[in-house]
Design a protein around this motif. Structure first.
Motif, PDB file in Angstrom:
ATOM      1  N   ALA A  50     -39.123 -12.325  14.842  1.00  0.00           N
ATOM      2  CA  ALA A  50     -38.339 -13.342  14.126  1.00  0.00           C
ATOM      3  C   ALA A  50     -37.147 -13.766  14.970  1.00  0.00           C
ATOM      4  CB  ALA A  50     -37.871 -12.785  12.790  1.00  0.00           C
ATOM      5  N   ARG A  51     -36.702 -15.012  14.806  1.00  0.00           N
ATOM      6  CA  ARG A  51     -35.523 -15.502  15.540  1.00  0.00           C
ATOM      7  C   ARG A  51     -34.271 -15.444  14.686  1.00  0.00           C
ATOM      8  NH1 ARG A  51     -35.864 -18.329  19.825  1.00  0.00           N
ATOM      9  NH2 ARG A  51     -34.161 -16.949  20.352  1.00  0.00           N
ATOM     10  N   ASP A  58     -40.175 -14.023   8.399  1.00  0.00           N
ATOM     11  CA  ASP A  58     -39.233 -14.927   9.078  1.00  0.00           C
ATOM     12  C   ASP A  58     -37.965 -14.247   9.569  1.00  0.00           C
ATOM     13  OD1 ASP A  58     -40.892 -17.158   8.559  1.00  0.00           O
ATOM     14  OD2 ASP A  58     -40.105 -17.289   6.518  1.00  0.00           O
ATOM     15  N   VAL A  59     -37.702 -13.023   9.140  1.00  0.00           N
ATOM     16  CA  VAL A  59     -36.443 -12.370   9.504  1.00  0.00           C
ATOM     17  C   VAL A  59     -36.675 -10.937   9.976  1.00  0.00           C
ATOM     18  CG1 VAL A  59     -35.092 -13.775   7.876  1.00  0.00           C
ATOM     19  CG2 VAL A  59     -35.884 -11.530   7.175  1.00  0.00           C
ATOM     20  N   PHE A  60     -35.673 -10.453  10.710  1.00  0.00           N
ATOM     21  CA  PHE A  60     -35.601  -9.055  11.141  1.00  0.00           C
ATOM     22  C   PHE A  60     -34.319  -8.514  10.518  1.00  0.00           C
ATOM     23  CE2 PHE A  60     -34.072  -5.707  13.891  1.00  0.00           C
ATOM     24  CZ  PHE A  60     -35.207  -5.014  14.273  1.00  0.00           C
ATOM     25  N   ILE A  61     -34.420  -7.403   9.803  1.00  0.00           N
ATOM     26  CA  ILE A  61     -33.286  -6.902   9.009  1.00  0.00           C
ATOM     27  C   ILE A  61     -32.851  -5.541   9.527  1.00  0.00           C
ATOM     28  CG2 ILE A  61     -32.541  -6.237   6.693  1.00  0.00           C
ATOM     29  CD1 ILE A  61     -34.624  -8.142   5.551  1.00  0.00           C
ATOM     30  N   ILE A  63     -34.523  -7.859  20.363  1.00  0.00           N
ATOM     31  CA  ILE A  63     -35.105  -8.809  19.391  1.00  0.00           C
ATOM     32  C   ILE A  63     -34.810 -10.253  19.806  1.00  0.00           C
ATOM     33  CG2 ILE A  63     -35.084  -9.539  16.944  1.00  0.00           C
ATOM     34  CD1 ILE A  63     -36.428  -6.791  17.520  1.00  0.00           C
ATOM     35  N   ASP A  64     -33.670 -10.473  20.438  1.00  0.00           N
ATOM     36  CA  ASP A  64     -33.292 -11.781  20.949  1.00  0.00           C
ATOM     37  C   ASP A  64     -33.247 -12.874  19.871  1.00  0.00           C
ATOM     38  OD1 ASP A  64     -32.562 -13.635  22.882  1.00  0.00           O
ATOM     39  OD2 ASP A  64     -34.628 -14.087  23.451  1.00  0.00           O
ATOM     40  N   PRO A  65     -32.490 -12.653  18.810  1.00  0.00           N
ATOM     41  CA  PRO A  65     -32.431 -13.665  17.750  1.00  0.00           C
ATOM     42  C   PRO A  65     -31.622 -14.884  18.191  1.00  0.00           C
ATOM     43  CG  PRO A  65     -30.792 -11.962  17.325  1.00  0.00           C
ATOM     44  CD  PRO A  65     -31.594 -11.510  18.530  1.00  0.00           C
ATOM     45  N   ALA A  66     -31.967 -16.056  17.654  1.00  0.00           N
ATOM     46  CA  ALA A  66     -31.168 -17.263  17.883  1.00  0.00           C
ATOM     47  C   ALA A  66     -29.997 -17.296  16.904  1.00  0.00           C
ATOM     48  CB  ALA A  66     -32.042 -18.497  17.707  1.00  0.00           C
ATOM     49  N   ILE A  67     -30.252 -16.757  15.697  1.00  0.00           N
ATOM     50  CA  ILE A  67     -29.269 -16.836  14.606  1.00  0.00           C
ATOM     51  C   ILE A  67     -29.122 -15.448  13.990  1.00  0.00           C
ATOM     52  CG2 ILE A  67     -28.742 -17.899  12.365  1.00  0.00           C
ATOM     53  CD1 ILE A  67     -30.706 -20.170  13.146  1.00  0.00           C
ATOM     54  N   LYS A 125     -29.603 -24.802  10.278  1.00  0.00           N
ATOM     55  CA  LYS A 125     -29.539 -24.375  11.683  1.00  0.00           C
ATOM     56  C   LYS A 125     -30.895 -23.820  12.136  1.00  0.00           C
ATOM     57  CE  LYS A 125     -26.008 -23.773  14.212  1.00  0.00           C
ATOM     58  NZ  LYS A 125     -25.361 -24.890  14.907  1.00  0.00           N
ATOM     59  N   TYR A 126     -31.562 -23.084  11.247  1.00  0.00           N
ATOM     60  CA  TYR A 126     -32.877 -22.519  11.560  1.00  0.00           C
ATOM     61  C   TYR A 126     -33.882 -23.639  11.829  1.00  0.00           C
ATOM     62  CZ  TYR A 126     -37.038 -19.547  10.881  1.00  0.00           C
ATOM     63  OH  TYR A 126     -38.222 -18.869  11.037  1.00  0.00           O
ATOM     64  N   ASP A 127     -33.829 -24.679  11.005  1.00  0.00           N
ATOM     65  CA  ASP A 127     -34.735 -25.820  11.230  1.00  0.00           C
ATOM     66  C   ASP A 127     -34.449 -26.482  12.572  1.00  0.00           C
ATOM     67  OD1 ASP A 127     -36.158 -25.503   8.908  1.00  0.00           O
ATOM     68  OD2 ASP A 127     -34.887 -26.860   7.744  1.00  0.00           O
ATOM     69  N   GLU A 128     -33.168 -26.600  12.892  1.00  0.00           N
ATOM     70  CA  GLU A 128     -32.765 -27.255  14.130  1.00  0.00           C
ATOM     71  C   GLU A 128     -33.204 -26.434  15.355  1.00  0.00           C
ATOM     72  OE1 GLU A 128     -28.511 -28.163  14.063  1.00  0.00           O
ATOM     73  OE2 GLU A 128     -28.435 -27.558  16.187  1.00  0.00           O
ATOM     74  N   LEU A 129     -33.004 -25.111  15.297  1.00  0.00           N
ATOM     75  CA  LEU A 129     -33.192 -24.285  16.495  1.00  0.00           C
ATOM     76  C   LEU A 129     -34.550 -23.598  16.567  1.00  0.00           C
ATOM     77  CD1 LEU A 129     -29.781 -22.387  16.694  1.00  0.00           C
ATOM     78  CD2 LEU A 129     -30.441 -24.454  17.914  1.00  0.00           C
ATOM     79  N   VAL A 130     -35.160 -23.316  15.436  1.00  0.00           N
ATOM     80  CA  VAL A 130     -36.338 -22.455  15.419  1.00  0.00           C
ATOM     81  C   VAL A 130     -37.562 -23.159  14.851  1.00  0.00           C
ATOM     82  CG1 VAL A 130     -37.301 -20.244  14.649  1.00  0.00           C
ATOM     83  CG2 VAL A 130     -34.850 -20.411  15.182  1.00  0.00           C
ATOM     84  N   ALA A 131     -37.483 -23.569  13.582  1.00  0.00           N
ATOM     85  CA  ALA A 131     -38.682 -24.038  12.877  1.00  0.00           C
ATOM     86  C   ALA A 131     -39.257 -25.303  13.490  1.00  0.00           C
ATOM     87  CB  ALA A 131     -38.369 -24.246  11.405  1.00  0.00           C
ATOM     88  N   ASN A 132     -38.400 -26.219  13.909  1.00  0.00           N
ATOM     89  CA  ASN A 132     -38.902 -27.499  14.417  1.00  0.00           C
ATOM     90  C   ASN A 132     -39.037 -27.528  15.926  1.00  0.00           C
ATOM     91  OD1 ASN A 132     -38.964 -28.345  11.757  1.00  0.00           O
ATOM     92  ND2 ASN A 132     -36.915 -29.222  11.837  1.00  0.00           N
TER      93      ASN A 132
END
Ligand code: URA
Ligand code: URA
Length: 209
Positions: free
Chosen positions: A47-48, A89-92, A130-134, A201-208
């Protein structure tokens, strides 16, 4: 607080599995003598979007996974409200990896600053691997660890640039459980604004992408 840890340990692990297996065998961490369980993560390592909480609670200590008690149920609902699946969609994870046991009949206390600082290099390794974007920083313990700032009421709802990643402080779900009002301006209402901003932000950076 010095991170003397790096003198004693390899700074870098080659995989999350290697880091996890090392942490599971650790006996020299400050909460090891408390006898509580090492609790590291749940969700998707690919997950990002990463969620960083405080420390395991009693249910997490029982089951060995983060955010599986009442706070976790509310967290899952908050994510679902913006169509994010808490397993896919997430890492917790958390800022502190064992439950700090309470005194005087209380099951749990807040982690100390010394404990937060001691476990921080492990959190940093998790983030690197994990290298998350957010990242969502849930509550004051997570902001103390990564931003070295507390005061979630002022910090929440803003983006911080953290080593090339985006970090958004938000109220901790346990705080929302104690403050159930949904009125405009209430912590729950503010959290709804914040999670929608995270989704944007997720849509901007990850989903799209
Ligand atoms: N609260 C947290 O901050 N983390 C958990 O894992 C559970 C409750
Ligand atoms: N105090 C905390 O530690 N976390 C919150 O989210 C709110 C108040």
């Amino acid at each position: 607080m010095q991170f003397g840890l790096f003198e004693e340990r390899p700074q870098y692990y080659t995989s999350l599995d290697e880091l996890v297996s090392h942490m599971m065998q650790m006996t020299d961490d400050p909460l090891y003598p408390a006898g509580t369980r090492m609790v590291i993560y749940r969700g998707n390592p690919d997950a990002r979007l990463m969620i960083i909480g405080e420390a395991p609670g009693t249910e997490e200590n029982r089951l060995g996974k983060p955010f599986v008690g009442r706070s976790g149920q509310l967290l899952d609902q908050i994510l679902q409200a913006v169509d994010l699946d808490s397993e896919k969609d997430v890492f917790i994870t958390n800022a502190v990896f064992r439950m700090p046991p309470g005194t005087d009949g209380r099951p749990i206390r807040k982690p100390t600053s010394e404990e937060i600082a001691w476990y921080k290099p492990f959190l940093l390794e998790i983030i690197r691997l994990i290298d998350p974007a957010i990242m969502i920083l849930m509550g004051n313990v997570a902001t103390e660890s990564l931003l070295e700032r507390v005061g979630i009421t002022k910090l929440r709802g803003q983006w911080f640039q953290w080593n090339g990643r985006w970090a958004m402080p938000m109220f901790h779900p346990a705080y929302l459980l104690r403050n159930p009002s949904r009125k405009q301006g209430s912590p729950k209402w503010l959290t709804w604004q914040d999670i929608q901003e995270v989704r944007r932000k997720y849509d901007e950076l990850v989903a799209n992408k």
